[in-house]
Design a protein around this motif. Structure first.
Motif, short mmCIF file in Angstrom:
data_model
loop_
_atom_site.label_atom_id
_atom_site.label_comp_id
_atom_site.label_asym_id
_atom_site.label_seq_id
_atom_site.Cartn_x
_atom_site.Cartn_y
_atom_site.Cartn_z
N PRO A 173 -94.13 34.68 -34.79
CA PRO A 173 -92.92 34.04 -34.25
C PRO A 173 -93.27 33.07 -33.12
O PRO A 173 -94.37 33.10 -32.55
CB PRO A 173 -92.12 35.23 -33.72
CG PRO A 173 -93.13 36.28 -33.41
CD PRO A 173 -94.30 36.06 -34.33
N ALA A 175 -92.47 32.67 -29.91
CA ALA A 175 -92.88 33.09 -28.56
C ALA A 175 -94.36 33.42 -28.51
O ALA A 175 -95.06 33.10 -27.55
CB ALA A 175 -92.05 34.30 -28.13
N ARG A 201 -86.24 28.31 -41.68
CA ARG A 201 -87.06 28.34 -40.47
C ARG A 201 -87.30 26.96 -39.86
O ARG A 201 -88.44 26.59 -39.55
CB ARG A 201 -88.38 29.03 -40.77
CG ARG A 201 -88.15 30.38 -41.39
CD ARG A 201 -89.41 31.13 -41.62
NE ARG A 201 -89.58 32.12 -40.59
CZ ARG A 201 -90.47 33.09 -40.66
NH1 ARG A 201 -91.29 33.18 -41.68
NH2 ARG A 201 -90.57 33.96 -39.70
N ASN A 308 -81.24 33.30 -43.96
CA ASN A 308 -82.14 34.12 -43.15
C ASN A 308 -82.61 35.37 -43.91
O ASN A 308 -82.69 36.46 -43.36
CB ASN A 308 -81.44 34.52 -41.83
CG ASN A 308 -82.44 34.94 -40.79
OD1 ASN A 308 -83.60 34.49 -40.81
ND2 ASN A 308 -82.04 35.81 -39.90
N ARG A 310 -85.35 37.37 -45.20
CA ARG A 310 -86.79 37.59 -45.05
C ARG A 310 -87.22 38.64 -46.06
O ARG A 310 -86.73 39.76 -46.03
CB ARG A 310 -87.08 38.07 -43.63
CG ARG A 310 -88.52 38.06 -43.24
CD ARG A 310 -88.70 38.63 -41.85
NE ARG A 310 -87.80 38.01 -40.87
CZ ARG A 310 -87.96 36.78 -40.39
NH1 ARG A 310 -88.98 36.05 -40.77
NH2 ARG A 310 -87.09 36.29 -39.52
N ASP A 313 -91.36 41.55 -44.90
CA ASP A 313 -91.04 42.02 -43.55
C ASP A 313 -91.68 43.40 -43.33
O ASP A 313 -91.23 44.39 -43.89
CB ASP A 313 -89.52 42.11 -43.40
CG ASP A 313 -89.12 42.43 -41.97
OD1 ASP A 313 -90.01 42.72 -41.15
OD2 ASP A 313 -87.91 42.39 -41.69
N TRP A 323 -90.67 40.88 -36.54
CA TRP A 323 -89.73 39.75 -36.42
C TRP A 323 -88.48 40.13 -35.65
O TRP A 323 -87.54 39.34 -35.57
CB TRP A 323 -89.34 39.25 -37.81
CG TRP A 323 -90.50 38.70 -38.58
CD1 TRP A 323 -91.10 39.26 -39.67
CD2 TRP A 323 -91.22 37.48 -38.33
NE1 TRP A 323 -92.14 38.48 -40.10
CE2 TRP A 323 -92.23 37.38 -39.29
CE3 TRP A 323 -91.10 36.47 -37.38
CZ2 TRP A 323 -93.13 36.31 -39.34
CZ3 TRP A 323 -91.99 35.40 -37.40
CH2 TRP A 323 -93.00 35.35 -38.39
N ALA A 324 -88.45 41.32 -35.09
CA ALA A 324 -87.23 41.77 -34.39
C ALA A 324 -86.92 40.85 -33.22
O ALA A 324 -87.83 40.40 -32.53
CB ALA A 324 -87.42 43.20 -33.90
N SER A 325 -85.65 40.55 -33.02
CA SER A 325 -85.26 39.75 -31.84
C SER A 325 -83.81 40.11 -31.52
O SER A 325 -83.13 40.74 -32.30
CB SER A 325 -85.38 38.27 -32.11
OG SER A 325 -84.49 37.88 -33.13
#
Ligand code: NAD
Length: 325
Positions: A173, A175, A201, A308, A310, A313, A323-325
């Motif tokens: 990701p 960040a 994405r 979205n 995915r 995963d 991918w958690a947010s």
């Protein structure tokens, strides 16, 4: 390097990566060697491999056959492989690529990616190979306390030694990409991620490109690859991507197949693609993307299918929500 695989993508160190390659995930050991050989004959030059795919020695034998028959030289090929999660500790990174190189019968890979940004407890190569996600077969997934920086610095050593001509990242990701860029002596050349019209994405692709990181889109046909492993959505309201009316209509408009439209959509967004196929007809079809171009409007219409979704995963199959947010 420009041929039937289209104009190449120039990586940050000036080396060229073919825009289309062949994905090797879920290619059986029984067929992998011949598939690679036939694909080279059909014009493929990039092969997307990984320790985790469990078929690198068969891929290597297909490459060796093509080389020995003089179909191509080593320099014509672009071989990608990936560091598995159980080898993230500094001391395990070089042995991992050495095993891959031994299996592939090569003395370098063109691109070595860190497969997932998550470290798993080490499983010695001689104990089980490839080790997959669980520490013991059928047991739980056990992580290891290895900061990504340690792994990346060991990847840089592979680059220094010429074992990998390029190093890159996968399944990462934004960040974490920004974090890697703060310490990377050798910045990632490529980001390989799941990208298809159900998972567009936009921001991640733009971020990578703006940082000089080429993007390879995997699973371009969305749910197609995941049907055979029961990881695709089911139910009457779900439309398989290859059967979506809009994709079919646009394909008809350009006299191309839906698969070609999906691949070309990724290419129009500046991504490389690595579709997997074992059928000679589809191998040729998936390579034939450079005699047409989608209009900007058609690219937008396809991108509007984004939901979205995915499919690959680790939260679902390894209880690790990267991918958690
Ligand atoms: P894909 O999108 O390439 O789909 C493969 C499926 O589509 C197969 O069932 C194949 O029979 C079918 N297909 C191929 N060509 C077709 C055509 N022209 N028309 C209709 N159907 C067609 O999916 P994939 O294998 O998941 O992704 C491609 C490659 O990406 C993999 O093989 C692997 O190398 C790589 N990958 C990497 C990661 C990662 O974590 N870095 C994850 C998944 C895949």
């Amino acid at each position: 390097m420009s041929s039937s695989t289209g104009p190449a993508i120039t990586l940050r160190n000036g080396l060229k990566m073919p825009t289309v390659g062949l994905g090797m995930w879920k290619v059986s050991r029984a067929t992998a060697s011949d598939q690679v050989y036939q694909a080279i004959k059909a014009g493929y030059r990039l092969f997307d491999c990984a320790c985790d795919y469990g078929n690198e020695s068969e891929v290597g034998s297909g490459i060796a056959r093509a080389l020995s028959e003089g179909l191509v030289t080593r320099k014509d090929l672009f071989i990608t492989s990936k560091l598995w999660c159980t080898y993230h500790r500094r001391e395990h990174v070089e042995p991992a690529i050495q095993r891959t190189l031994q299996d592939l019968g090569l003395d370098y890979v063109d691109l070595y990616l860190v497969h997932f940004p998550i470290a798993l407890k080490h499983v010695p190569i001689e104990q089980r190979y490839p080790p997959e996600w669980s520490y013991e077969v059928g047991g739980p997934v056990i992580t290891d306390n290895v900061p990504y920086q340690e792994t990346w610095q060991a990847m840089e050593c592979l680059f220094d030694k010429g074992l990998a001509k390029n190093i890159g990242i996968s399944n990462m990701p934004g960040a974490l990409i920004y974090d890697v860029l703060t310490y990377a002596r050798i910045k990632p050349a490529v980001l390989q991620i799941e990208v298809h019209p159900y998972l567009v994405r936009e921001q991640l692709v733009s971020l990578a490109h703006s940082e000089g990181i080429a993007v390879t889109a995997y699973s371009s046909f969305g749910d197609t690859s995941y049907q055979e492993i029961n990881m695709a959505p089911t139910g009457s309201e779900f439309k398989p991507l290859l059967k979506y009316e809009l994709v079919a209509d646009i394909a008809a408009k350009y006299a191309k197949s839906p698969a070609q439209v999906l691949l070309r959509w990724a290419v129009e967004r500046g991504c490389a693609v690595i579709p997997k196929s074992s059928s000679p007809t589809r191998l040729r079809e998936n390579l034939s993307l450079f005699d047409f171009a989608l209009s900007a409007d058609d690219v937008q219409r396809i991108s509007a299918l984004d939901r979205n979704l995915r499919l690959n995963d680790p939260a679902k199959y390894a209880k690790r929500a990267i991918w958690a947010s």
